[in-house]
Design a protein around this motif. Structure first.
Motif, PDB file in Angstrom:
ATOM      1  N   TRP A   1       5.869  -3.343 -13.361  1.00  0.00           N
ATOM      2  CA  TRP A   1       4.594  -3.495 -12.629  1.00  0.00           C
ATOM      3  C   TRP A   1       3.590  -4.354 -13.384  1.00  0.00           C
ATOM      4  O   TRP A   1       2.783  -5.036 -12.784  1.00  0.00           O
ATOM      5  CB  TRP A   1       4.000  -2.123 -12.282  1.00  0.00           C
ATOM      6  CG  TRP A   1       3.379  -1.356 -13.418  1.00  0.00           C
ATOM      7  CD1 TRP A   1       4.027  -0.585 -14.320  1.00  0.00           C
ATOM      8  CD2 TRP A   1       1.982  -1.278 -13.753  1.00  0.00           C
ATOM      9  NE1 TRP A   1       3.134  -0.021 -15.198  1.00  0.00           N
ATOM     10  CE2 TRP A   1       1.871  -0.433 -14.880  1.00  0.00           C
ATOM     11  CE3 TRP A   1       0.821  -1.842 -13.209  1.00  0.00           C
ATOM     12  CZ2 TRP A   1       0.644  -0.140 -15.479  1.00  0.00           C
ATOM     13  CZ3 TRP A   1      -0.405  -1.549 -13.796  1.00  0.00           C
ATOM     14  CH2 TRP A   1      -0.492  -0.709 -14.918  1.00  0.00           C
TER      15      TRP A   1
ATOM     16  N   TYR B   1       0.928  -5.855  -5.654  1.00  0.00           N
ATOM     17  CA  TYR B   1      -0.070  -4.785  -5.637  1.00  0.00           C
ATOM     18  C   TYR B   1      -0.967  -4.945  -4.413  1.00  0.00           C
ATOM     19  O   TYR B   1      -1.935  -5.703  -4.417  1.00  0.00           O
ATOM     20  CB  TYR B   1      -0.852  -4.756  -6.958  1.00  0.00           C
ATOM     21  CG  TYR B   1      -0.219  -3.745  -7.912  1.00  0.00           C
ATOM     22  CD1 TYR B   1       1.167  -3.694  -8.045  1.00  0.00           C
ATOM     23  CD2 TYR B   1      -0.982  -2.837  -8.637  1.00  0.00           C
ATOM     24  CE1 TYR B   1       1.765  -2.759  -8.871  1.00  0.00           C
ATOM     25  CE2 TYR B   1      -0.388  -1.903  -9.473  1.00  0.00           C
ATOM     26  CZ  TYR B   1       0.986  -1.871  -9.579  1.00  0.00           C
ATOM     27  OH  TYR B   1       1.585  -0.937 -10.388  1.00  0.00           O
TER      28      TYR B   1
ATOM     29  N   TRP C   1      -1.787   1.619  -4.059  1.00  0.00           N
ATOM     30  CA  TRP C   1      -2.561   2.694  -4.709  1.00  0.00           C
ATOM     31  C   TRP C   1      -3.780   2.941  -3.850  1.00  0.00           C
ATOM     32  O   TRP C   1      -4.341   1.999  -3.266  1.00  0.00           O
ATOM     33  CB  TRP C   1      -2.950   2.258  -6.133  1.00  0.00           C
ATOM     34  CG  TRP C   1      -1.743   1.994  -6.980  1.00  0.00           C
ATOM     35  CD1 TRP C   1      -1.225   0.778  -7.312  1.00  0.00           C
ATOM     36  CD2 TRP C   1      -0.876   2.970  -7.574  1.00  0.00           C
ATOM     37  NE1 TRP C   1      -0.093   0.940  -8.070  1.00  0.00           N
ATOM     38  CE2 TRP C   1       0.142   2.273  -8.257  1.00  0.00           C
ATOM     39  CE3 TRP C   1      -0.865   4.360  -7.602  1.00  0.00           C
ATOM     40  CZ2 TRP C   1       1.168   2.922  -8.949  1.00  0.00           C
ATOM     41  CZ3 TRP C   1       0.148   5.005  -8.294  1.00  0.00           C
ATOM     42  CH2 TRP C   1       1.149   4.290  -8.961  1.00  0.00           C
TER      43      TRP C   1
ATOM     44  N   ASP D   1       3.860   5.755 -16.676  1.00  0.00           N
ATOM     45  CA  ASP D   1       2.870   4.716 -16.968  1.00  0.00           C
ATOM     46  C   ASP D   1       1.586   5.327 -17.526  1.00  0.00           C
ATOM     47  O   ASP D   1       1.321   6.519 -17.353  1.00  0.00           O
ATOM     48  CB  ASP D   1       2.530   3.925 -15.692  1.00  0.00           C
ATOM     49  CG  ASP D   1       1.931   4.827 -14.628  1.00  0.00           C
ATOM     50  OD1 ASP D   1       2.485   5.921 -14.412  1.00  0.00           O
ATOM     51  OD2 ASP D   1       0.907   4.458 -14.022  1.00  0.00           O
ATOM     52  N   GLU D   2       0.812   4.485 -18.172  1.00  0.00           N
ATOM     53  CA  GLU D   2      -0.574   4.773 -18.549  1.00  0.00           C
ATOM     54  C   GLU D   2      -0.756   6.173 -19.150  1.00  0.00           C
ATOM     55  O   GLU D   2      -1.515   6.978 -18.626  1.00  0.00           O
ATOM     56  CB  GLU D   2      -1.476   4.601 -17.320  1.00  0.00           C
ATOM     57  CG  GLU D   2      -1.456   3.176 -16.803  1.00  0.00           C
ATOM     58  CD  GLU D   2      -2.394   2.951 -15.611  1.00  0.00           C
ATOM     59  OE1 GLU D   2      -2.920   1.843 -15.509  1.00  0.00           O
ATOM     60  OE2 GLU D   2      -2.582   3.865 -14.801  1.00  0.00           O
TER      61      GLU D   2
ATOM     62  N   TRP E   1       7.956   3.593 -14.432  1.00  0.00           N
ATOM     63  CA  TRP E   1       7.159   2.364 -14.603  1.00  0.00           C
ATOM     64  C   TRP E   1       7.489   1.751 -15.967  1.00  0.00           C
ATOM     65  O   TRP E   1       8.022   2.435 -16.850  1.00  0.00           O
ATOM     66  CB  TRP E   1       5.664   2.684 -14.500  1.00  0.00           C
ATOM     67  CG  TRP E   1       5.290   3.298 -13.182  1.00  0.00           C
ATOM     68  CD1 TRP E   1       4.960   4.600 -12.960  1.00  0.00           C
ATOM     69  CD2 TRP E   1       5.219   2.649 -11.902  1.00  0.00           C
ATOM     70  NE1 TRP E   1       4.684   4.812 -11.631  1.00  0.00           N
ATOM     71  CE2 TRP E   1       4.834   3.627 -10.955  1.00  0.00           C
ATOM     72  CE3 TRP E   1       5.437   1.343 -11.461  1.00  0.00           C
ATOM     73  CZ2 TRP E   1       4.668   3.345  -9.597  1.00  0.00           C
ATOM     74  CZ3 TRP E   1       5.269   1.057 -10.110  1.00  0.00           C
ATOM     75  CH2 TRP E   1       4.892   2.039  -9.202  1.00  0.00           C
TER      76      TRP E   1
HETATM   77  C1  ACM Z   1       0.556   1.614 -12.261  1.00  0.00           C
HETATM   78  O1  ACM Z   1       0.019   0.796 -11.516  1.00  0.00           O
HETATM   79  N1  ACM Z   1      -0.172   2.293 -13.140  1.00  0.00           N
HETATM   80  C2  ACM Z   1       2.000   1.828 -12.239  1.00  0.00           C
END
Ligand code: ACM
Length: 762
Positions: free
Chosen positions: A394, A419, A469, A327-328, A377
């Motif tokens: 996600w 989340y 997270w 991801d990202e 992801w």
């Molecule tokens: C994510 O929340 N960047 C997978």
């Protein structure tokens, strides 16, 4: 009479116990009578079922604690005063059948995992004290006669914990395994590497932990504050510690899925081994949360490094899935790198997304060659999905839908519902969190199958996962607070049948809280929070009613913005509250003894000449956040901490015409705009106010260029505009959308959102 009453009490008590199984079993039949575990009860495993002995021992250990006597496991297929673990190969892999009669208890399953889940259900039929560390030896261990047949809806039922942003002890991870197991979850995904810390010992690359596990400081407060604590922070797990965790979790049929993040979120690795980046520069371990542009370079050094790391990881973790992040990953570094641009030409890759896909594909080949399977992801869809990849969706469910249509397995983990780093109640009354609003009702409402999928495609949806997270979650107590009880809703979505009744879940959850109390879990009490419903009366005034999931408590409230306490007004559903003027209502649930059980909920009302009046809009909003079409004059002010009840225009202007119903004099117009540049919500550029008596010809009475702030984080800009003395039947307000998002904004060039609420006139 006495007999009838005591019978009713015991039936009621059993019914309550039976109903409080989480996740809800597929079928429960209540029988007559009960079974009582006493001094002579034996635990037995049938002769063809010795592999279930380790599960039976877990029950024996529990009972030993209570009865303070050794409890041996005998071999038997039947018999009185026994708890029998029997083999039944017709039952699905994780399924079980539990039968409780006056004579004995049987748990049938085809596999030890089914026996384990049958045992979890049995424990939930016993008093909650069974989950405690020290138990009174005289505890009454009666179980209602019943037959429960059960199996999970989905094969993957998980929680993810981010260990990169903050480090949590192995003891804490074991406690999480314990709590997951009682709700029949089977996957604990641990996010082991991040920009801000590498947390797992890799023998071939010692600098990953010597350098990469320590950051020189951490952010304090909100991201927008850009403040740092100046204190080094670190921690990592040895391979032996992780092996111990894996073995511990295996006994509870929980798979630990490790995540080694790539190609982004890799700054801690680059700080340890700079040659893995595109420039070779020496970086420091990250200290700032967010998306980091310094990422792995797709060169051969990086691939050998990652293959070595994954080899050690696969040796520690027997899990079928190996999570590789994905991801990202910003692409700037690759755009600027001659090496990457040449590699793209050589491999015929048309853009950097295809380069990312090339990266993941190589890792997929390596992991697959070792008999394992990558999971990533949903960004791994971009540039083409690698052949054996499973997708963890996600950014909503869209990635999961796209992957299932391509016949790839999917775990649904949408940020909209799963989340758990988002607030679970009004942020003004909660500890600092990343943002968003995700009450447990919303998590519970998630349905993993999308109507966009055919029955055949839906088979690729393998399960669900809740994610925590930890940028803002530094302690075990706070992690528990964010995880529970929302993760328990996730467990039920993963296991139980589709028909879901939140009230029924709530009743079982309130019983389940007693088990969490026994296990010393610091769950959030926001479940008890007061929720508000506003209707309007014939005078167009808002009329407020309040409720809580717990019907036994007392709702108390204040109307002046002060905190409610045990002496505040008591709410009764018979006396709804008519809002006659501007009010800040705050309410909480109290026990009969006067202790506050919930956190505080609040709502602001503004009553004016516009309240309850109808209006038309020249441009249809893209979305009514909060759902109500008349939100601009319903008396409820938009809350900066939630989407409720903002009216959102995507790229469009506000073009609002209010009909007072008759000529009305006024001198002040008040209007609220939400600003949150990170969420693409910008204030309007200008505003003009008009009056009219016929809704055809309009006279401009005020025109303003606004120059409002475009801060990143969510905040309300309330404009109070004096218009002199106006007198008209219609009032028109035009607010001009900010336009395209500015240069430097991540959404540069896309239309901005304009969020408006409440328009009041005095
Ligand atoms: C994510 O929340 N960047 C997978």
């Amino acid at each position: 009479m006495k007999l009838i009453i005591s019978l009713l009490i015991s039936v009621g008590c059993f019914a309550q116990n039976t109903l409080s199984i989480i996740p809800k079993p597929q079928s429960i039949d209540i029988g007559k009578g009960k079974f009582s575990i006493d001094e002579n009860t034996q635990i037995a495993v049938s002769s063809d079922n010795t592999e279930a002995t380790a599960v039976a021992e877990q029950l024996a250990i529990r009972l030993k604690i209570i009865k303070n006597r050794p409890i041996e496991i005998v071999s038997a297929n039947s018999g009185n005063n026994k708890i029998l673990f029997l083999k039944n190969s017709k039952i699905a892999k994780e399924g079980y059948e539990l039968r409780v009669s006056n004579k004995n208890i049987t748990i049938e399953a085809s596999n030890p995992v089914g026996h384990f889940y049958g045992l979890q259900t049995l424990l939930q039929l016993l008093p909650s004290e069974i989950f405690g560390a020290s138990i009174q030896p005289n505890l009454n261990l009666s179980i209602p006669a019943c037959t429960i047949k059960d199996e999970p809806r989905f094969e993957y039922r998980g929680i993810m914990l981010d260990l990169g942003r903050h480090f949590f002890s192995i003891e804490f991870l074991k406690k999480m395994v314990d709590v997951m197991a009682i709700n029949k979850m089977n996957t604990f995904h641990i996010h082991l590497t991040e920009d801000q810390g590498w947390r797992i010992e890799i023998k071939k690359y010692p600098k990953l932990t010597e350098i990469g596990s320590i950051r020189k400081e951490s952010m304090v407060g909100h991201y927008r504050d850009q403040k740092y604590d100046g204190t080094p922070y670190g921690g990592f797990y040895t391979q032996d510690q992780m092996r111990d965790l894996v073995a511990y979790a295996q006994r509870k049929f929980i798979t630990i899925v490790p995540e080694i993040e790539m190609p982004g979120h890799a700054l801690a690795a680059l700080a340890s081994y700079p040659e893995l980046g595109c420039t070779g520069e020496q970086f420091e371990v990250g200290t700032k949360w967010g998306v980091e542009p310094r990422v792995f370079c797709p060169n051969e050094k990086t691939f050998s490094f990652l293959e070595d790391v994954l080899t050690e990881i696969m040796d520690i973790f027997p899990s079928q899935y190996i999570h590789i992040g994905g991801d990202e990953c910003p692409k700037e570094a690759w755009k600027k790198s001659d090496f990457c641009q040449n590699l793209m030409k050589k491999e015929g890759l048309k853009d950097e997304h295809e380069l990312q896909s090339y990266f993941i594909r190589r890792i997929d080949q390596f992991v697959s060659s070792k008999g394992r399977k990558i999971i990533g992801w949903d960004e791994i869809l971009e540039g083409g999905l690698s052949p054996n990849a499973t997708v963890m969706s996600w950014r909503g469910v869209e990635g999961g839908i796209a992957a299932a249509k391509q016949k790839h397995d999917v775990i649904m983990s949408p940020n909209s519902h799963m989340y758990l780093d988002y607030y679970q109640a009004n942020p003004s009354t909660e500890p600092l969190a990343i943002g968003g609003l995700l009450p447990i009702e919303k998590t519970y409402s998630f349905e993993p199958f999308s109507p966009e999928l055919t029955t055949e495609e839906a088979k690729y949806i393998k399960g669900v996962q809740a994610n925590l997270w930890t940028e803002y979650v530094a302690t075990p107590e706070y992690a528990e607070y964010m995880l529970f009880p929302r993760a328990i809703a996730t467990a039920e979505i993963g296991w139980s049948d589709k028909t879901k009744d939140f009230e029924d879940f709530s009743n079982r959850l309130m019983q389940h809280f007693k088990r969490l109390d026994q296990m010393a879990v610091n769950y959030s009490k926001a479940f008890y929070n007061v929720s508000f419903t506003t209707e309007k009366n014939s005078l167009n005034q808002p009329v407020l009613s309040m409720s809580s999931n717990d019907k036994n408590g007392v709702i108390r409230y204040t109307i002046d913005g002060t905190m409610p306490n045990s002496k505040s007004f008591e709410y009764s559903p018979k006396n709804k509250i008519t809002i006659g003027g501007d009010r800040n209502i705050s309410a909480a649930l109290f026990s009969k003894e006067g202790n506050m059980i919930s956190t505080i909920s609040s709502k602001s009302y503004t009553i004016s000449k516009s309240t309850g009046k109808s209006y038309s809009l020249g441009t249809e909003p893209k979305k009514y956040f909060g759902g109500e079409k008349m939100a601009l004059t319903n008396g409820i002010r938009g809350d900066e901490n939630s989407n409720d009840p903002w009216v959102g225009f995507n790229g469009g202007n506000l073009d609002f015409t209010l009909d007072f119903g008759q000529k009305t004099s006024f001198s002040n117009v008040s209007i609220g705009f939400l600003g949150a540049a990170t969420a693409w919500i910008m204030p309007p550029k200008s505003l003009e106010i008009f009056t009219s008596d016929d809704n055809k010809t309009f006279k401009s009475i005020k025109k303003m260029d606004l120059g409002l702030s475009t801060k990143n984080e969510s905040f309300v800009q309330q404009l109070n505009i004096s218009v002199g003395t106006a007198n008209a039947k219609y009032l028109k307000i035009v607010a001009e959308n900010y336009g395209k998002l500015p240069i430097g904004h991540p959404g540069q060039g896309s239309p901005s959102w304009l969020f408006v609420d409440e328009i009041s006139v005095k």
